[in-house]
Motif scaffolding. Structure first.
Motif, mmCIF file in Angstrom:
data_model
loop_
_atom_site.group_PDB
_atom_site.id
_atom_site.type_symbol
_atom_site.label_atom_id
_atom_site.label_comp_id
_atom_site.label_asym_id
_atom_site.label_seq_id
_atom_site.Cartn_x
_atom_site.Cartn_y
_atom_site.Cartn_z
ATOM 1 N N VAL A 1 0.853 -1.162 -0.095
ATOM 2 C CA VAL A 1 -0.032 -0.170 -0.047
ATOM 3 C C VAL A 1 0.934 1.145 -0.176
ATOM 4 C CG1 VAL A 1 -2.016 1.241 1.247
ATOM 5 C CG2 VAL A 1 -1.887 -1.519 1.485
ATOM 6 N N VAL A 2 0.636 2.134 -0.990
ATOM 7 C CA VAL A 2 1.163 3.299 -1.174
ATOM 8 C C VAL A 2 0.834 4.427 0.186
ATOM 9 C CG1 VAL A 2 2.087 5.382 -2.186
ATOM 10 C CG2 VAL A 2 1.863 3.255 -3.482
ATOM 11 N N ILE A 3 1.972 4.831 0.938
ATOM 12 C CA ILE A 3 1.533 5.740 2.109
ATOM 13 C C ILE A 3 1.932 7.001 1.823
ATOM 14 C CG2 ILE A 3 1.025 3.803 3.873
ATOM 15 C CD1 ILE A 3 3.676 4.169 4.942
ATOM 16 N N GLU A 4 3.419 7.290 1.096
ATOM 17 C CA GLU A 4 3.789 8.267 0.699
ATOM 18 C C GLU A 4 4.266 8.224 -0.701
ATOM 19 O OE1 GLU A 4 4.764 11.613 -0.018
ATOM 20 O OE2 GLU A 4 3.870 11.646 1.797
ATOM 21 N N VAL B 1 8.431 6.794 -7.059
ATOM 22 C CA VAL B 1 7.539 6.140 -8.204
ATOM 23 C C VAL B 1 6.052 6.936 -8.210
ATOM 24 C CG1 VAL B 1 6.493 4.223 -9.316
ATOM 25 C CG2 VAL B 1 8.667 4.067 -7.924
ATOM 26 N N PRO B 2 5.758 7.580 -9.286
ATOM 27 C CA PRO B 2 4.448 8.204 -9.221
ATOM 28 C C PRO B 2 3.440 7.151 -8.745
ATOM 29 C CG PRO B 2 5.852 8.637 -11.285
ATOM 30 C CD PRO B 2 6.677 7.390 -10.490
ATOM 31 N N GLY B 3 2.457 7.787 -8.331
ATOM 32 C CA GLY B 3 1.488 6.918 -7.688
ATOM 33 C C GLY B 3 0.566 7.854 -6.891
ATOM 34 N N SER B 4 -0.759 7.235 -6.424
ATOM 35 C CA SER B 4 -1.452 7.794 -5.532
ATOM 36 C C SER B 4 -1.452 7.150 -4.123
ATOM 37 C CB SER B 4 -3.039 7.617 -6.059
ATOM 38 O OG SER B 4 -3.290 8.038 -7.182
ATOM 39 N N VAL B 5 -1.822 7.921 -3.058
ATOM 40 C CA VAL B 5 -1.770 7.332 -1.832
ATOM 41 C C VAL B 5 -2.973 6.436 -1.811
ATOM 42 C CG1 VAL B 5 -2.610 7.820 0.673
ATOM 43 C CG2 VAL B 5 -0.812 9.462 -0.726
ATOM 44 N N GLY B 6 -2.643 5.191 -1.212
ATOM 45 C CA GLY B 6 -3.704 4.077 -1.359
ATOM 46 C C GLY B 6 -3.525 2.974 -2.600
ATOM 47 N N ASP B 7 -2.621 3.207 -3.219
ATOM 48 C CA ASP B 7 -2.266 2.258 -4.429
ATOM 49 C C ASP B 7 -2.237 1.055 -3.864
ATOM 50 O OD1 ASP B 7 -2.482 4.179 -6.421
ATOM 51 O OD2 ASP B 7 -0.508 4.085 -7.132
ATOM 52 N N PHE B 8 -2.693 0.111 -4.186
ATOM 53 C CA PHE B 8 -2.636 -1.470 -3.841
ATOM 54 C C PHE B 8 -2.179 -2.396 -4.846
ATOM 55 C CE2 PHE B 8 -4.246 -5.810 -2.448
ATOM 56 C CZ PHE B 8 -4.127 -5.749 -1.369
#
Length: 402
Positions: free
Chosen positions: A338-341, A347-354
């Protein structure tokens, strides 16, 4: 999404094929539940000159782990156990556990410790490991060939063999990628009274319409099963002794002779074969909160799975192991990272990416902010060979313009 920018993804994939990094590959991207991009290129079998097509069947290896984690949560929703239950409640061989002493020089230097809970297993904080990790426990696992390969069945015997070894550390104190999810696959069998293959087929794969995903290559997909390649000189999964070979695409599993044609081991940690459209159904089920044609889980349970279950990011848990994802700025939920920061992951992404990937360089993620699901398939082991996952995320985010 910008169509011109999306087309960069196909060009990037073709470069990977042309430079003989990947034999072939495919990608499917969905936004708001609708497909916005697909591309396939290269070959699924170089030796037989067969194309890598959209319906190519591949080894998804550790992308099996999210499926097993969903199975565990389906049983938890039925009130059959709670996540703090010790695994010994279901597999008695795990009673009276020991773990290695800090700084142990041999496998006999141990102390008594807590038995891992189901939650420890789900989050890779159990103290178990993998043969390809560094350390004393992985070395013993490697010597005893504890990899849960498709020809190593039955599952119960291998799980009991793992239980005979000490843990690498006290449960809950560190993060280490491990065979934990294979142990949970056995828990599914014990609690449900079904084999893991039966549970998957009847309660997950069948209801979702994933008819070409199974532990053995489905009969309907045998003429589309890909070969597996490696750039290494030796074993494609022997990461501790990895050496680049002269051939970047050396075949290590012939699709006509593969043990996956008739698997005896139902590995919840890495045993499934499937197609990209099948896995997109699973990814979309997660993005949509537990439903895709059939409801497997409640939205609340899926939201719980997608939260970070660690004290901080993976890096703060002192990992010494191989992992499919970055460790800084990345937490771990139930079944995936899970992306938290995003900034700390670089790596580009959103908070919460699973997300999670497999050893043959397959990868998926779902983005709750952009309502995005992406599945990428190829067949090259190990997945650490090239930075394709970070590059793909940058390409996809570069195509999102609204």
């Amino acid at each position: 999404m910008d169509s011109v920018r999306l087309a960069r993804i196909g060009a990037w994939m073709e470069r990977y094929v042309e430079t003989r990094k990947y034999p072939g590959c495919s990608v499917v991207i969905a936004r708001n539940g609708k497909e916005v991009y697909h591309h396939a290129t290269g070959q699924r079998d170089i030796e037989r000159n067969l194309p890598f097509t959209r319906d190519t069947a591949v080894r998804i290896y550790s992308m099996t782990k999210p499926v097993t984690s969903v199975a565990i949560m389906m049983l938890a929703e039925r009130g059959l156990f709670h996540l703090d239950a010790p695994v010994s409640d279901f597999i008695p061989a795990f009673k009276d556990m020991t773990c290695l002493l800090p700084g142990a020089m041999n496998i006999a230097q141990v102390k008594a410790c807590q038995t891992p809970t189901l939650h420890h297993l789900l989050t890779h904080t159990s103290g178990l490991s993998y043969p390809f990790n560094p350390g004393l426990l992985p070395a013993v696992m490697n010597d005893d060939d504890m990899l849960f390969r498709p020809d190593q069945g039955p599952l119960e015997a291998m799980v009991n063999k793992v239980a005979e070894l000490p843990l690498a550390f006290e449960p809950g104190t560190r993060w280490e990628y491990s065979v934990s999810i294979d142990i949970l696959g056995r828990v599914v069998e014990v609690v449900s009274g079904k084999s893991l293959a039966e549970f998957f087929a009847e309660e997950i794969l069948g209801p979702l319409g994933m008819h070409e995903t199974a532990f053995s290559v489905p009969q309907t997909a045998r003429d589309r099963f890909a070969a597996l390649y490696t750039p290494l000189a030796g074993d494609a999964m022997a990461l501790n002794s990895a050496q680049k070979g002269a051939e970047t695409l050396r075949c290590v599993d012939d699709p006509l002779k593969s043990p996956f044609l008739d698997a005896t081991m139902h590995s919840g940690g890495g045993g499934l074969i499937g197609t990209i459209d099948d896995y997109m159904k699973f990814a979309e089920m997660l993005r949509r909160g537990g439903e895709f044609g059939a409801r497997l889980l409640s939205p609340q349970t899926v939201a719980f799975m997608r939260r970070n279950h660690l004290k901080g990011d993976i890096a703060s848990m002192g990992p010494a192991s191989f992992a499919e994802q970055p460790m800084e700025g990345m937490g771990f939920g139930l079944g995936g990272s899970v992306v938290i920061e995003p900034g700390r992951t670089r790596v580009p992404g959103s908070v919460g990416d699973f997300s999670w990937g497999g050893m043959a360089s397959t990868f998926f993620w779902t983005d709750p902010v952009l309502d995005l699901s992406v599945v990428f398939f190829t067949q090259l082991s190990p997945s650490s060979s090239y930075p394709a996952r970070a590059e793909l995320k940058a390409l996809v985010h570069g195509a999102v313009i609204a």
